[in-house]
Design a protein around this motif. Structure first.
Motif, mmCIF file in Angstrom:
data_model
loop_
_atom_site.group_PDB
_atom_site.id
_atom_site.type_symbol
_atom_site.label_atom_id
_atom_site.label_comp_id
_atom_site.label_asym_id
_atom_site.label_seq_id
_atom_site.Cartn_x
_atom_site.Cartn_y
_atom_site.Cartn_z
ATOM 1 N N ASN A 6 -43.182 29.847 -17.779
ATOM 2 C CA ASN A 6 -43.514 31.133 -17.147
ATOM 3 C C ASN A 6 -43.214 31.047 -15.659
ATOM 4 O OD1 ASN A 6 -45.716 29.966 -15.809
ATOM 5 N ND2 ASN A 6 -47.115 30.423 -17.490
ATOM 6 N N ARG A 7 -43.315 32.160 -14.979
ATOM 7 C CA ARG A 7 -42.916 32.208 -13.574
ATOM 8 C C ARG A 7 -43.834 31.397 -12.682
ATOM 9 N NH1 ARG A 7 -44.889 38.067 -11.434
ATOM 10 N NH2 ARG A 7 -46.838 38.061 -12.576
ATOM 11 N N TYR A 8 -45.086 31.219 -13.044
ATOM 12 C CA TYR A 8 -46.008 30.435 -12.234
ATOM 13 C C TYR A 8 -45.637 28.951 -12.270
ATOM 14 C CZ TYR A 8 -48.561 34.781 -12.569
ATOM 15 O OH TYR A 8 -48.904 36.099 -12.528
ATOM 16 N N GLU A 9 -45.323 28.481 -13.466
ATOM 17 C CA GLU A 9 -44.903 27.095 -13.595
ATOM 18 C C GLU A 9 -43.579 26.859 -12.882
ATOM 19 O OE1 GLU A 9 -44.901 26.917 -17.778
ATOM 20 O OE2 GLU A 9 -46.933 26.127 -17.903
ATOM 21 N N LEU A 10 -42.682 27.859 -12.983
ATOM 22 C CA LEU A 10 -41.400 27.746 -12.298
ATOM 23 C C LEU A 10 -41.593 27.693 -10.781
ATOM 24 C CD1 LEU A 10 -38.345 27.659 -12.422
ATOM 25 C CD2 LEU A 10 -38.343 30.150 -12.384
ATOM 26 N N ASN A 11 -42.499 28.543 -10.279
ATOM 27 C CA ASN A 11 -42.790 28.539 -8.843
ATOM 28 C C ASN A 11 -43.381 27.197 -8.406
ATOM 29 O OD1 ASN A 11 -41.840 31.110 -8.401
ATOM 30 N ND2 ASN A 11 -43.850 32.087 -8.573
#
Length: 155
Positions: free
Chosen positions: A50-55
């Motif tokens: 997800n985008r949080y993990e990617l960030n």
């Protein structure tokens, strides 16, 4: 510096892989078992995150790159310090040689001045004698006889 950049890229890839694996496990492991291949128990590099993990992973990669940059700057500073010390030693050696040359020059100038003074003194004691034949012929011959002196005893 390339070795630090490589570490940052490798760290980013490892971080993305770990994050993807963790996400797959949090989702019950179904994503790991059946993602894009029918092979059970195999991890794929194409695991969805997800985008949080990617960030988070991008932030870690950014910090790894920053650490690599700082380490490379420390390395360059150390090398510059070594170059400065070497150059400073060479300049000091040249300065010592110049100091020795200045002492030698001063001694030589003093010696030359002393010899010039002695030559001038000798020249003042010597009279130039022109032969009679060079002046005007016909004056006749000239004989020089030393004068005799008498000394009186001290009373």
């Amino acid at each position: 510096m390339a070795e630090f950049a490589s570490k940052g890229v490798a760290g980013a890839g490892l971080g993305l892989g770990i994050a993807g694996t963790a996400l797959g496990l949090l989702n019950g492991g179904a994503g790991l078992l059946n993602l894009h291949s029918g092979m059970a128990g195999c991890c794929s590099e194409n695991t969805a995150v997800n985008r949080y993990e990617l960030n988070l992973t991008q932030e870690i990669a950014s910090k790894d790159a920053r650490i690599g940059l700082l380490e490379s700057q420390v390395y360059v500073d150390q090398k510059l310090t070594e170059v400065y010390k070497d150059l400073n030693a060479q300049v000091n050696a040249i300065q010592a040689q110049l100091s020795q040359q200045a002492v030698y020059n001063a001694t030589l100038n003093g010696t030359v001045s002393c010899i010039q003074g002695q030559i001038a003194q000798l020249q003042s004691l010597t009279k130039l004698v022109v032969p009679n034949t060079s002046v005007c012929p016909g004056w006749g011959s000239v004989n020089v006889t030393p004068a005799t002196t008498t000394t009186t005893p001290a009373a």
